[in-house]
Design a protein around this motif. Structure first.
Motif, PDB file in Angstrom:
ATOM      1  N   GLY A   1       1.136  -1.100  -0.122  1.00 58.56           N
ATOM      2  CA  GLY A   1      -0.116  -0.002  -0.009  1.00 58.56           C
ATOM      3  C   GLY A   1       0.923   1.377   0.069  1.00 58.56           C
ATOM      4  N   LEU A   2       1.780   1.434   0.676  1.00 63.30           N
ATOM      5  CA  LEU A   2       2.784   2.413   0.806  1.00 63.30           C
ATOM      6  C   LEU A   2       3.419   2.671  -0.373  1.00 63.30           C
ATOM      7  N   VAL A   3       3.875   1.548  -0.928  1.00 63.45           N
ATOM      8  CA  VAL A   3       4.590   1.520  -2.326  1.00 63.45           C
ATOM      9  C   VAL A   3       3.634   2.069  -3.331  1.00 63.45           C
ATOM     10  N   GLY A   4       2.338   1.736  -3.259  1.00 67.72           N
ATOM     11  CA  GLY A   4       1.449   2.040  -4.203  1.00 67.72           C
ATOM     12  C   GLY A   4       1.164   3.503  -4.093  1.00 67.72           C
ATOM     13  N   LEU A   5       1.083   4.150  -2.912  1.00 69.46           N
ATOM     14  CA  LEU A   5       0.710   5.408  -2.978  1.00 69.46           C
ATOM     15  C   LEU A   5       1.934   6.108  -3.483  1.00 69.46           C
ATOM     16  N   TYR A   6       3.164   5.928  -3.262  1.00 71.98           N
ATOM     17  CA  TYR A   6       4.203   6.521  -4.084  1.00 71.98           C
ATOM     18  C   TYR A   6       4.125   6.301  -5.348  1.00 71.98           C
ATOM     19  N   GLN A   7       3.911   4.955  -6.077  1.00 71.23           N
ATOM     20  CA  GLN A   7       3.739   4.774  -7.404  1.00 71.23           C
ATOM     21  C   GLN A   7       2.782   5.614  -8.142  1.00 71.23           C
ATOM     22  N   THR A   8       1.514   6.035  -7.474  1.00 72.95           N
ATOM     23  CA  THR A   8       0.584   6.877  -8.138  1.00 72.95           C
ATOM     24  C   THR A   8       0.636   8.241  -7.561  1.00 72.95           C
ATOM     25  N   GLY A   9       1.749   8.627  -6.940  1.00 71.80           N
ATOM     26  CA  GLY A   9       1.775  10.197  -6.868  1.00 71.80           C
ATOM     27  C   GLY A   9       1.245  10.845  -5.744  1.00 71.80           C
TER      28      GLY A   9
END
Length: 163
Positions: free
Chosen positions: A36-44
């Motif tokens: 989830g944290l990585v996904g938040l980064y990957q989507t800006g």
């Protein structure tokens, strides 16, 4: 088993298998949180991913690279979120005696945790090969997967003996 009985067993009973399943659920939530944290980064949504102070880690580089977006036209962290959710679901399914009453559940859970490890190790190899760095969040999830296999195997073996 009624929903009420299942609720009570999962929340109140204490057996070695249930304790292991609770740990697998917790470790799966750690893996999903990392995703989830990585996904938040990957989507800006997040602009930074802090890393431990070790030269081997550069989560921002890895998670913004071609490697992280090359599957199914999506940021890979969301696949990680779904995968760990499925592992948690398999760990939560069934009552305290599921190895005897529903042996396919612990067998599927063990197979899923083994699959999680195989995928995590391959992705770690790819991370390093393509970026010469690792994502600290992804490697945390890998450790969670490794621990989950060790926790899943005893119940799966018990279930296999009952089949």
């Amino acid at each position: 088993m009624t929903p009420r009985e299942l609720s009570e067993e999962l929340r109140e009973h204490h057996t070695p298998e249930l304790q292991n399943r609770r740990w697998i659920i917790g470790l799966s939530v750690v893996g999903a949180l990392a995703g989830g944290l990585v996904g938040l980064y990957q989507t800006g949504i997040l602009k930074k991913l802090p890393d431990p102070p070790l030269d081997v880690f550069d989560s921002e580089k890895v998670d913004a690279s071609d490697y992280a977006y090359k599957r199914l036209q999506t940021p890979d962290a969301f696949m990680m979120l779904v995968s760990y959710g499925l592992t948690a679901w398999l760990a939560a399914a069934g009552g305290k005696n599921r190895a005897e009453q529903a042996p396919s559940l612990p067998i599927l859970m063990a197979a899923k945790t083994l699959g999680d490890v195989a995928v995590a190790l391959e992705l770690g190899r790819e991370e390093w090969q393509e970026n010469k760095k690792l994502c600290a969040y992804c490697q945390t999830a890998t450790l969670a997967s490794l621990a989950s296999v060790a926790l899943a195997l005893p119940e799966a073996i018990k279930a296999l003996r009952k089949k």
